[in-house]
Design an enzyme around this catalytic site. Sequence first.
Site, mmCIF file in Angstrom:
data_model
loop_
_atom_site.group_PDB
_atom_site.id
_atom_site.type_symbol
_atom_site.label_atom_id
_atom_site.label_comp_id
_atom_site.label_asym_id
_atom_site.label_seq_id
_atom_site.Cartn_x
_atom_site.Cartn_y
_atom_site.Cartn_z
ATOM 1 C CD GLU A 231 35.496 42.132 44.442
ATOM 2 O OE1 GLU A 231 34.441 42.425 45.028
ATOM 3 O OE2 GLU A 231 36.395 42.946 44.194
ATOM 4 C CE LYS B 158 38.887 48.161 42.727
ATOM 5 N NZ LYS B 158 37.818 47.236 43.170
ATOM 6 C CG ASP C 210 49.562 44.724 28.755
ATOM 7 O OD1 ASP C 210 49.339 44.549 29.970
ATOM 8 O OD2 ASP C 210 50.542 45.351 28.330
ATOM 9 C CG HIS D 211 30.806 44.593 47.587
ATOM 10 N ND1 HIS D 211 31.392 43.900 46.555
ATOM 11 C CD2 HIS D 211 31.055 45.900 47.351
ATOM 12 C CE1 HIS D 211 31.976 44.755 45.739
ATOM 13 N NE2 HIS D 211 31.785 45.975 46.193
#
Length: 362
Positions: free
Chosen positions: A18, A201, A217, A315
């Site tokens: 994104e 998030k 990782d 967005h």
Amino acid sequence: TNFRINGRDYLVPMCVEEASVVAAASNAAKMIRAGGGFAAHSDPPWMIAQVQLVREGARRSAVDVLAVVREHEHELLALADAAHPRLVARGGGARAIEARVLADDMTVVHVLVDCQDAMGANLLNTVAEQVAVRLAALTGWNPGLRILSNLADRRRAHVACRVPAAALAGKGFTGPEVVARIVAASRFAELDPYRAATHNKGIMNGVDPVVIATGNDWRGVEAGAHAYAARSGSYGPLAVWRSDADGALVGRLELPMAVGTVGGTLRVHPGARLSLRILGIENAGELGMVIASVGLASNLAALRALATEGIQRGHMSLHARSVAVAAGARGELVDRVAAELASLGDVSAARAAEILSRLQQS
């Protein structure tokens, strides 16, 4: 861009699908820069190797097992160091032994290892395997799982920032209004785990791309972050925001940060090596501070958008470019199609094709 951490400027590589994530983090870092940038520090790079012990008919009780482990701590530490003499030579190695009773028939032993600049997964697993054999002989209990823990709560990154209210103004809102709305949004996450999950998030939107870009990782970092968020028994936010006496916005974030600058993929992947050169970092602790700073910036960007114009507008304006390209726009037509899509509020493939066809004909 725009990241100033402990008085030093960094250009931060990010690997993410994104474009809006990169733009938002850069924009928020610019606001934070107005308040002096990020202040950060890292814990020592201690990681945990776990050895599960299961009773299975042994005479010793779980409490007796803990006593035996304490009695032989120095021997077990030496055994752990023997598994990785090169790590010890670099200043790392086993630092402590801990044991806990999980149930009448199950205990767990932790070996805390200073991994230096390595993430440490492979060396921790080796330590667990080696120590498990001796633990079985000492206690009479059977070793079960022998593996690292991704809840790296001894290896955290800590970051804070102070943003002047004036730097947050815009979108029809004054600076103090934005500060108040972000503080209220932070409190929402502190009170409600459903909101806290989305709050976190937004933090990981910034964390993961830097972890990926540097060859680390990201699944392990994600697991550790969310486990840490639930350490009190209730899931909560990793970052909190308050206003100070001067009306500025103050944010703080801490999370486990098991990342390395040596070993693993870093030795073979040219992209990962390039990312570390772009950052110009010296050690894994510094990398952790940068990653956490990007996470805090991403959280600020999301909260400011949510508290003002809503998350979708920003967005969609960035997504419009991708839709324009997918519709076949090239060159200057990309921006023209994207601008019209954004102004219409209809960022769809069909509308993009329609706009592109009209522009090409004219």
